[in-house]
Scaffold this active site. Structure first.
Site, PDB file in Angstrom:
ATOM      1  N   CYS A  22       0.866  -1.183   0.000  1.00  0.00           N
ATOM      2  CA  CYS A  22       0.000   0.000   0.000  1.00  0.00           C
ATOM      3  C   CYS A  22       0.901   1.231   0.000  1.00  0.00           C
ATOM      4  CB  CYS A  22      -0.992  -0.029   1.170  1.00  0.00           C
ATOM      5  SG  CYS A  22      -0.236   0.025   2.809  1.00  0.00           S
TER       6      CYS A  22
ATOM      7  N   ASN B 257       2.288   1.405   4.428  1.00  0.00           N
ATOM      8  CA  ASN B 257       2.576   0.140   5.122  1.00  0.00           C
ATOM      9  C   ASN B 257       2.281   0.226   6.624  1.00  0.00           C
ATOM     10  OD1 ASN B 257       5.452  -2.093   5.613  1.00  0.00           O
ATOM     11  ND2 ASN B 257       3.335  -2.630   5.301  1.00  0.00           N
TER      12      ASN B 257
ATOM     13  N   CYS C 260      -1.413   0.953   7.494  1.00  0.00           N
ATOM     14  CA  CYS C 260      -2.866   0.748   7.652  1.00  0.00           C
ATOM     15  C   CYS C 260      -3.350  -0.510   6.930  1.00  0.00           C
ATOM     16  CB  CYS C 260      -3.648   1.953   7.141  1.00  0.00           C
ATOM     17  SG  CYS C 260      -3.370   3.455   8.096  1.00  0.00           S
TER      18      CYS C 260
ATOM     19  N   SER D 278      -1.872  -2.606   4.147  1.00  0.00           N
ATOM     20  CA  SER D 278      -1.082  -3.812   3.833  1.00  0.00           C
ATOM     21  C   SER D 278      -0.717  -4.636   5.065  1.00  0.00           C
ATOM     22  CB  SER D 278       0.140  -3.489   2.968  1.00  0.00           C
ATOM     23  OG  SER D 278       1.017  -2.592   3.592  1.00  0.00           O
TER      24      SER D 278
ATOM     25  N   ASP E 144      -8.191   3.888   1.168  1.00  0.00           N
ATOM     26  CA  ASP E 144      -7.264   4.265   2.234  1.00  0.00           C
ATOM     27  C   ASP E 144      -8.057   4.741   3.457  1.00  0.00           C
ATOM     28  OD1 ASP E 144      -5.270   5.240   3.802  1.00  0.00           O
ATOM     29  OD2 ASP E 144      -4.333   6.456   2.238  1.00  0.00           O
TER      30      ASP E 144
HETATM   31  P1  4NP Z   1      -1.723   2.855   4.168  1.00  0.00           P
HETATM   32  O1  4NP Z   1      -2.344   4.217   4.752  1.00  0.00           O
HETATM   33  O2  4NP Z   1      -1.198   3.180   2.793  1.00  0.00           O
HETATM   34  O3  4NP Z   1      -2.888   1.948   4.119  1.00  0.00           O
HETATM   35  O4  4NP Z   1      -0.640   2.442   5.132  1.00  0.00           O
HETATM   36  C1  4NP Z   1      -1.655   5.429   4.782  1.00  0.00           C
HETATM   37  C2  4NP Z   1      -0.815   5.698   5.824  1.00  0.00           C
HETATM   38  C3  4NP Z   1      -0.178   6.909   5.884  1.00  0.00           C
HETATM   39  C4  4NP Z   1      -0.346   7.842   4.890  1.00  0.00           C
HETATM   40  C5  4NP Z   1      -1.191   7.558   3.835  1.00  0.00           C
HETATM   41  C6  4NP Z   1      -1.832   6.350   3.782  1.00  0.00           C
HETATM   42  N1  4NP Z   1       0.289   9.095   4.967  1.00  0.00           N
HETATM   43  O5  4NP Z   1       0.031   9.928   4.099  1.00  0.00           O
HETATM   44  O6  4NP Z   1       1.091   9.307   5.861  1.00  0.00           O
END
Ligand code: 4NP
Length: 156
Positions: free
Chosen positions: A11, A14, A16, A18, A126
């Site tokens: 994702c 990494n 949330c 994945s 997301d």
């Molecule tokens: P993930 O979620 O891709 O499912 O781990 C996110 C975690 C952090 C961020 C974006 C999506 N961020 O922008 O910091």
């Protein structure tokens, strides 16, 4: 001896989605007695070395799974040779993977929800900026994909 199948979930952060996909596949594979190498990574580097988002930990814990020891890492060139399959959680992640894939990469790249009949082409949304219900939906989707994947892998 046949080689153990290997799967990497990717994702953005990494932290949330994945990690939940990794947990779901570990859980479903263990339940099915299937040996599989599983990992997860992010296309981005912001959260490298951090544990999963507390909301992902809470969602996993609701299903009896402890993911607090997982640590975020960024996808790297060797992953494209080390894993049989790299499954992207959303279309943007898939596009990024295709862009950074090394010429000698052997892993197949695809969208995770292409595994789930009726959800082909869909993103695992997301949940980072939303509430806990987003994490529950993520779990439902990644667990269903994991079940389909285990069935495929068990079929050979
Ligand atoms: P993930 O979620 O891709 O499912 O781990 C996110 C975690 C952090 C961020 C974006 C999506 N961020 O922008 O910091």
């Amino acid at each position: 001896m046949t080689q153990v199948p290997s799967v990497l979930f990717v994702c953005l952060g990494n932290i949330c989605r994945s990690p939940l996909a990794e947990a779901a596949l570990r859980h479903e594979a263990a339940a099915a007695g299937l040996d599989v190498l599983v990992d997860s990574a992010g296309t981005g580097s912001w959260h490298v070395g951090k544990g999963p988002d507390p909301r992902s930990c809470a969602e996993a814990a609701r299903h009896g799974i402890d993911i607090r020891s997982y640590r975020a890492r960024q996808v790297e060139a060797a992953d494209f040779r080390r894993f049989d399959r790299i499954l992207a959680l959303d279309a943007a992640n898939l596009a990024d993977l295709k862009r950074i894939a090394p010429a000698d990469g052997t892993a197949s790249l695809s969208l995770l929800l292409d595994l789930v009949p009726g959800l082909e082409g869909s993103d695992v949304a997301d949940p980072y900026y939303g509430g806990p219900e987003g994490f529950a939906l993520t779990w439902t989707q990644v667990r269903e994909a994991a079940r389909r994947l285990v069935a495929q892998l068990a079929d050979g």
